[in-house]
Enzyme design. Structure first.
Site, PDB file in Angstrom:
ATOM      1  N   LYS A  77       0.858  -1.185   0.000  1.00 52.98           N
ATOM      2  CA  LYS A  77       0.000   0.000   0.000  1.00 52.98           C
ATOM      3  C   LYS A  77       0.898   1.239   0.000  1.00 52.98           C
ATOM      4  O   LYS A  77       1.950   1.239   0.672  1.00 52.98           O
ATOM      5  CB  LYS A  77      -0.876  -0.037   1.256  1.00 52.98           C
ATOM      6  N   SER A 152      -9.593   1.146   2.978  1.00 51.06           N
ATOM      7  CA  SER A 152      -8.798   1.937   2.081  1.00 51.06           C
ATOM      8  C   SER A 152      -7.707   1.163   1.328  1.00 51.06           C
ATOM      9  O   SER A 152      -7.161   1.685   0.357  1.00 51.06           O
ATOM     10  CB  SER A 152      -8.127   3.067   2.869  1.00 51.06           C
ATOM     11  N   SER A 176      -9.506  -1.073   7.266  1.00 53.66           N
ATOM     12  CA  SER A 176      -8.956  -0.852   5.927  1.00 53.66           C
ATOM     13  C   SER A 176      -8.194  -2.028   5.330  1.00 53.66           C
ATOM     14  O   SER A 176      -7.827  -1.978   4.160  1.00 53.66           O
ATOM     15  CB  SER A 176      -8.064   0.385   5.918  1.00 53.66           C
TER      16      SER A 176
END
Lengths: 485, 101
Positions: A77, A152, A176
């Site tokens: 990420k 996310s 997330s």
């Protein structure tokens, strides 16, 4: 897609010399090049660097090093530092930011033989549940490209679901990792707060943020978690405590384990397909010999309210550092005030601004006690509720998501409804508990659903044992039909 | 506690934006106020929890400490290199002292 080897399988093949890290990484890069145009899981693919690192891994294997992640291609990420790559948090305000080196997680993965193939898309600064808040582009759900991948860590989840990589890392502040994992039909694991170092993770809400893996199998998640877990002098919130044997726990089964289904997650408001999926999980655990009960954690019903005060307050403080002086594009040089205001106003997207405004409001003089103070006190009550529940049960089970992945654009004008997507994942974050989402079934229209297993603090072994039992019996396909075909 | 709940008015948005060093254009104030009011209205359910539920104040967890030993902060130069404007290795900002107002 089912032909793509998992984390453990890849590491074994490369360690034994049957495959090379270079071949594995080349294969991953080819899959991404061929398929990511449809999904947009990546912000950037760093192929040359990855191949160079893969060659170094092959040399280490040839020299006799035993590497638990030899040649495993991973997606990170875009909020974790990886040496040689930018870290932008999918935000304009961090455009071009070059970290000074590896995050602790990246350093441990690197030492274990993993190779970083690219930066995965995300909601800007990890704020969101759909990956629609990326300043770059919207990532699509590989199961249905008209739908979001969750967020996310939506790029990380999509990259694993699409079979580009066997493992990815995300960060989880209120769900997330687990929520996008459930939306994309992959495993997502959030460790106990304090288990994994956040050094080199761009902070969102420091009392909640935790890093964890997304994979296709529970076993692969256990392997990745074991490699990155453990005390780190560079993050004073890490706990100096043995990681245990998460992989060894996988085969333990659940016979005699007390598994409590969360009462507050059930009821007439629950989506019927999610409810049916939960029932299936109940049968699986019962058939596997667990002592299945119901358990109440009353304040989980107000968890979203607590979360949006605490997380936003911490975000407003953490993101004060992005002011146009030290990072990213500067929007004005007229005077210091204009420099701050213009750089921040142009650099942050709407959701980040919303959280900053909400957090600043909750911390402002006159509102502080009524909002931040109160939320922190209720957070303690919620944590105490969990402690009481775990005195009576070994693990707690609830759905990961209240409904399958929604359509792109469906909730963008309604922030509160978007926030409620995290209703089942936020409680574990607030209490600092380990929790995993396991793909558990498909809806009638073919969208994945996930079941979440929560353990007591540092109860990772229990979580992995229960998750593996669920995975072994759950009716979930090995591959996405559309992607595999 | 519940009787005088603040509503997020456009004036409050403006005040909070000022604190947060963000600019909210005039024509967006009411939209922001509406959205934030709805979120704050949802959060207000925390106010309904009776005071007696809280009991004694919980013990704060111990803060872990590490030895206070100096070590090279390698990376500070690499970090500083991210500043949008630099001179002699330092970030440059508009003149603050003697800048008039």
């Amino acid at each position: 897609m089912s032909a793509v080897p998992g984390v453990i399988e890849t590491a074994a093949a490369v360690s034994s010399g049957r495959r090379t890290a270079v071949a594995e990484v080349e294969a991953a890069l080819a899959r991404i090049a061929e398929g990511d145009g449809r999904f947009g899981a990546f912000l950037e693919v760093t192929g040359d660097l990855a191949l160079e690192e893969a060659r170094a891994v092959d040399a280490r294997v040839a020299a006799g090093e035993r590497l638990p992640l030899a040649g495993v291609a991973v997606a990170m990420k875009d909020n974790m530092w990886v040496a040689g790559r930018r870290t932008t948090c999918a935000s304009r305000i961090l455009e071009g930011f070059q970290p000074p080196g590896d995050s602790t997680v990246a350093a441990r993965l690197r030492r274990a033989g993993a190779v970083f193939v690219g930066r995965a898309n995300m909601d800007e600064f990890a704020m969101g549940s759909s990956t629609e808040n990326s300043a770059s582009h919207v990532t699509r759900n590989p199961w249905d490209v008209s739908r979001v991948p969750g967020g996310s860590s939506g790029g990380s989840a999509a990259a694993v679901a699409a079979g580009f990589v066997a493992g990815a890392f995300g960060s989880d502040t209120g769900g997330s990792i687990r929520q996008p994992a459930a939306c994309c039909g992959v495993v997502g694991f959030k460790p106990t707060y304090g288990r994994v170092s956040r050094y080199g993770l761009v902070a969102f809400a420091s009392s909640l943020d935790q890093i964890g893996p997304l994979t296709r199998s529970v076993g692969d998640a256990a392997r990745l978690y074991r490699v990155v877990a453990g005390f780190d002098p560079l993050d004073s919130t890490t706990v100096d405590r043995e990681t245990g044997d998460p992989e060894g726990a996988l085969g333990r089964g659940v016979a005699g384990m007390r598994i409590g289904f969360l009462e507050e997650a059930e009821g007439e408001g629950l989506d019927p397909e999610v409810a049916a999926n939960l029932e299936a999980a109940r049968r699986i655990f019962r058939d596997a010999g667990a002592e299945v009960t119901r358990v109440s954690v009353p304040r989980t019903t107000v968890a979203i309210a607590i979360y949006y005060v605490v997380a936003s307050a911490e975000a407003s403080s953490n993101l004060a550092r992005f002011d146009g002086v030290r990072y990213g594009p500067r929007a004005s040089d007229a005077d210091l005030r204009a420099l701050y205001v213009e750089s921040r106003t142009r650099g942050f997207g709407p959701e980040v601004k919303r959280r900053i405004l909400l957090g600043t409001f909750a911390l402002a003089s006159g509102y502080y006690e009524a909002y931040y103070g109160r939320a922190m006190r209720v957070r303690h009550l919620l944590s105490d509720d969990f402690d009481r529940a775990f005195a009576r049960t070994d693990a707690i089970v609830c759905p990961s998501i209240p409904a399958p992945a929604f359509r792109v654009g469906e909730k963008t004008d309604d922030p509160l409804t978007m926030y409620l997507s995290d209703v089942f994942t936020v409680p574990a974050s607030l209490a600092g508990l380990p929790a995993i989402s396991v793909p558990s079934g498909l809806t009638a229209s073919g969208l994945p659903l996930g079941i979440q297993v929560l353990g007591p603090r540092f109860g990772e072994e229990t979580v992995f044992a229960a998750a593996r039992a669920l995975e072994a019996a759950a009716d979930f396909p090995d591959a996405i039909p559309a992607v595999a075909g | 506690m519940t009787s005088e709940r603040p509503v997020v008015t456009p004036a409050v948005v403006l005040e909070v934006a000022e604190l947060a060093r963000l600019h909210v254009p005039e024509d967006e104030l009411s939209r922001w106020a509406g959205q934030l009011s709805r979120i704050v209205g949802y959060i207000d359910q925390l106010a309904a929890i009776p005071e007696q539920a809280f009991g004694g104040s919980p013990a704060a967890p111990a803060t872990p400490v590490r030895p206070d030993v100096p070590r090279p902060g390698d990376g500070d130069r690499a970090l500083a290199a991210n500043a949008p404007r630099r001179l002699h290795g330092y970030g440059v900002v508009p003149r603050v002292v003697g800048a008039g107002s």
